[in-house]
Write a protein that holds these residues in place. Structure first.
Motif, mmCIF file in Angstrom:
data_model
loop_
_atom_site.group_PDB
_atom_site.id
_atom_site.type_symbol
_atom_site.label_atom_id
_atom_site.label_comp_id
_atom_site.label_asym_id
_atom_site.label_seq_id
_atom_site.Cartn_x
_atom_site.Cartn_y
_atom_site.Cartn_z
ATOM 1 N N LEU A 1 25.196 95.611 6.506
ATOM 2 C CA LEU A 1 25.885 96.390 7.557
ATOM 3 C C LEU A 1 25.075 97.675 7.500
ATOM 4 O O LEU A 1 24.905 98.600 6.700
ATOM 5 N N ASN A 2 24.261 98.039 8.747
ATOM 6 C CA ASN A 2 23.598 99.281 9.032
ATOM 7 C C ASN A 2 24.422 100.503 9.538
ATOM 8 O O ASN A 2 24.984 100.368 10.309
ATOM 9 N N VAL A 3 24.355 101.194 8.489
ATOM 10 C CA VAL A 3 25.074 102.649 8.834
ATOM 11 C C VAL A 3 24.395 103.799 9.089
ATOM 12 O O VAL A 3 24.776 105.075 8.652
ATOM 13 N N GLY A 4 23.146 103.473 9.644
ATOM 14 C CA GLY A 4 22.089 104.754 9.954
ATOM 15 C C GLY A 4 22.575 105.052 11.554
ATOM 16 O O GLY A 4 21.626 104.808 12.209
ATOM 17 N N CYS A 5 23.565 105.630 11.878
ATOM 18 C CA CYS A 5 24.221 105.875 13.000
ATOM 19 C C CYS A 5 25.362 107.029 12.661
ATOM 20 O O CYS A 5 25.575 107.372 11.895
ATOM 21 N N PRO A 6 25.923 107.445 13.777
ATOM 22 C CA PRO A 6 26.865 108.495 13.888
ATOM 23 C C PRO A 6 28.040 107.990 13.162
ATOM 24 O O PRO A 6 28.404 106.752 13.108
ATOM 25 N N ARG A 7 28.941 108.986 12.624
ATOM 26 C CA ARG A 7 29.839 108.370 11.720
ATOM 27 C C ARG A 7 31.021 107.616 12.351
ATOM 28 O O ARG A 7 31.563 106.753 11.964
ATOM 29 N N SER A 8 31.166 108.088 13.555
ATOM 30 C CA SER A 8 32.160 107.522 14.451
ATOM 31 C C SER A 8 31.612 106.006 14.765
ATOM 32 O O SER A 8 32.768 105.044 14.567
ATOM 33 N N LYS A 9 30.430 105.780 14.766
ATOM 34 C CA LYS A 9 30.257 104.248 15.012
ATOM 35 C C LYS A 9 30.180 103.568 13.744
ATOM 36 O O LYS A 9 30.594 102.197 13.703
ATOM 37 N N ALA A 10 29.933 104.269 12.648
ATOM 38 C CA ALA A 10 29.875 103.448 11.149
ATOM 39 C C ALA A 10 31.218 103.014 10.745
ATOM 40 O O ALA A 10 31.710 102.045 10.374
ATOM 41 N N ALA A 11 32.352 104.028 11.448
ATOM 42 C CA ALA A 11 33.765 103.835 11.085
ATOM 43 C C ALA A 11 34.122 102.604 12.017
ATOM 44 O O ALA A 11 35.096 101.874 11.337
ATOM 45 N N ALA A 12 33.655 102.536 13.033
ATOM 46 C CA ALA A 12 34.266 101.458 13.951
ATOM 47 C C ALA A 12 33.510 100.173 13.135
ATOM 48 O O ALA A 12 34.299 98.942 13.325
ATOM 49 N N GLY A 13 32.393 100.127 12.725
ATOM 50 C CA GLY A 13 31.926 99.106 12.041
ATOM 51 C C GLY A 13 32.584 98.460 11.152
ATOM 52 O O GLY A 13 32.922 97.278 10.844
ATOM 53 N N VAL A 14 32.790 99.665 10.168
ATOM 54 C CA VAL A 14 33.837 99.040 8.702
ATOM 55 C C VAL A 14 35.098 98.685 9.078
ATOM 56 O O VAL A 14 35.646 97.631 8.477
ATOM 57 N N SER A 15 35.705 99.375 10.118
ATOM 58 C CA SER A 15 36.976 98.769 10.808
ATOM 59 C C SER A 15 37.039 97.634 11.047
ATOM 60 O O SER A 15 37.987 96.697 10.940
ATOM 61 N N ALA A 16 35.993 97.098 11.996
ATOM 62 C CA ALA A 16 35.903 95.886 12.586
ATOM 63 C C ALA A 16 35.895 94.680 11.480
ATOM 64 O O ALA A 16 36.384 93.712 11.566
ATOM 65 N N LEU A 17 34.865 95.050 10.414
ATOM 66 C CA LEU A 17 34.921 94.469 9.202
ATOM 67 C C LEU A 17 36.071 93.933 8.483
ATOM 68 O O LEU A 17 36.379 92.803 8.145
ATOM 69 N N VAL A 18 36.779 95.073 8.332
ATOM 70 C CA VAL A 18 37.901 94.975 7.492
ATOM 71 C C VAL A 18 39.179 94.088 8.210
ATOM 72 O O VAL A 18 39.419 93.134 7.706
ATOM 73 N N ARG A 19 39.087 94.554 9.763
ATOM 74 C CA ARG A 19 40.184 93.465 10.455
ATOM 75 C C ARG A 19 39.666 92.053 10.447
ATOM 76 O O ARG A 19 40.470 91.049 10.320
#
Length: 410
Positions: free
Chosen positions: A385-403
């Motif tokens: 998971l690439n989190v070299g991005c604004p925190r809002s995008k990183a949060a959206a990514g990990v939330s999608a992964l959790v779901r």
């Protein structure tokens, strides 16, 4: 905005300022961007929120942008040379100030990319059918380069010294490709580990190519040791007989986020090997003139970009901590901890027993996100998971992964 304190690669405290904005989302769609516009090429669907190829969604350092604008204002973009003091001294300055390592600029070489340099070195030091040793999981670019040249890829698990020696001892193993720090795991090799690998390679007559493009993104508590320092020390310990064949290949493009400018450089230990590399690049490859904007960006990054780099690394550390907190709260059995280097969260999902293909279907079809499956790197059961991005995008990514994980487990 981001601020805080991080530690430089030699452990000294570095203060970062709030003058850099990493929170603002920059729309990269429609810019021919591989991560955003090319997502369908790998995942088969357009419009996914991508966390894939290892570039960042941040503007590069303002100091780099200012230097590029000034160079463009000159207006003449003719043939140029990398063998000039502005570039060479900037690289030496970076190694000296960032890594406490003196650098003989007479050993430097240049290339259009790290993988291009790797290809040239493999062609110099191996023949078709011979073995190239890599650590597994393996960056897919290495696999493509090795197999594309008709060489045999020989993988050894990260940290398995016995397996490494077995592969290096094979008569037709010719090169160890070392990823330092390691991609995709984010592992930072210790000085003792690097010394051991250098000695094993020397003992078995295996050349070493150390890809250090992730070196500038080592996180607090860990220290990157350039392989050039290891090789020089090994040469001295062996009575001046050298450490065998070796090269470092790297670029500022990863840490300062300007890979589209192309350009990389390397350090080649043996003068004859260096001369042969340059001959190949300048004649067979026709690459005598580098991209002038790449040189400009490297010089500005290495002379003026340290504060920006420390700030972006601190910000990414926050993103990784957020990922660890979310995964720890939802799936404590993963016991996930952030990597030692980089902005790529390498996540072992095997404790959850989820089916990789089912998870990818949910992530793509329901969650509309693109996250690199571990199978790309020869490691089913993992995600990158690439989190070299604004925190809002990183949060959206990990939330999608959790779901997605919840849905697959249900």
């Amino acid at each position: 905005m981001s601020e805080g304190h991080v530690r430089g690669s030699e452990g000294t405290a570095v203060s970062t300022s709030a003058r850099y904005d990493f929170d603002t989302v920059i729309d990269r769609r429609g810019t021919w961007c591989v991560q955003w516009d090319g997502v369908a090429d790998r995942f088969g669907v357009d419009g996914l929120l991508p966390f894939t190829i290892s570039d960042m969604d941040f503007e590069t350092a303002p100091e780099v942008l200012a230097a590029l604008r000034a160079r463009l204002d000159h207006g003449v973009l003719g043939y140029t040379t990398w063998q000039q003091d502005d570039f060479l001294s900037a690289v030496a300055h970076w190694y000296g100030t960032r890594y406490g390592t003196g650098l003989d600029t007479g050993r430097l070489v240049y290339g259009p990319s790290v993988l291009s340099q790797l290809s040239q070195l493999l062609q110099m030091w191996t023949s078709e059918g011979e073995g190239v040793v890599v650590h597994t999981p393996t960056y897919d670019g290495f696999r493509k380069a090795v197999l594309g040249l008709g060489r045999e890829l020989r993988g050894v698990p990260v940290g398995d010294t016995a397996a490494l020696e077995r592969e290096l001892a094979r008569a037709d193993s010719k090169v160890l490709v070392l990823c330092s720090p390691h991609n995709p795991t984010g592992r930072v090799w210790t000085e003792a580990e690097l010394r051991e690998m250098a000695e094993l390679a020397r003992r078995h007559g295996v050349a070493v190519v150390s890809d250090e493009i992730h070196a500038d993104f080592v996180h607090e508590g860990h220290v990157h040791v350039p392989y050039a320092r290891i090789a020089d020390a090994a040469g001295e310990e062996n009575g001046g007989s050298g450490a065998g064949r070796w090269a470092v290949i790297t670029s500022a493009s990863k840490s300062f986020n300007f890979p589209a400018l192309t350009g990389s450089y390397g350090i080649v230990g043996d003068p004859a090997d260096r001369a042969e590399y340059l001959r190949r690049m300048e004649t067979a490859e026709g690459l005598a003139s580098p991209a002038v904007l790449s040189l400009t960006a490297h010089i500005a990054a290495y002379r003026e970009g340290a504060a920006w780099l420390d700030a972006v690394r601190a910000y990414v550390t926050g993103n990784l901590a957020m990922v660890a907190e979310r995964l720890g709260a939802e799936f404590p059995e993963l016991a996930w901890v952030p990597p030692q280097a980089g902005y790529l969260a390498w996540i072992d999902l095997r404790p959850l027993g989820v089916d990789d293909e089912a998870l990818q279907r949910v992530l793509i079809e329901r969650e509309k996100v693109a996250i690199m499956p571990g199978s790309v790197y020869g490691a089913p059961g993992f995600l990158r998971l690439n989190v070299g991005c604004p925190r809002s995008k990183a949060a959206a990514g990990v939330s999608a992964l959790v779901r997605g994980l919840r849905a697959v487990r249900a």
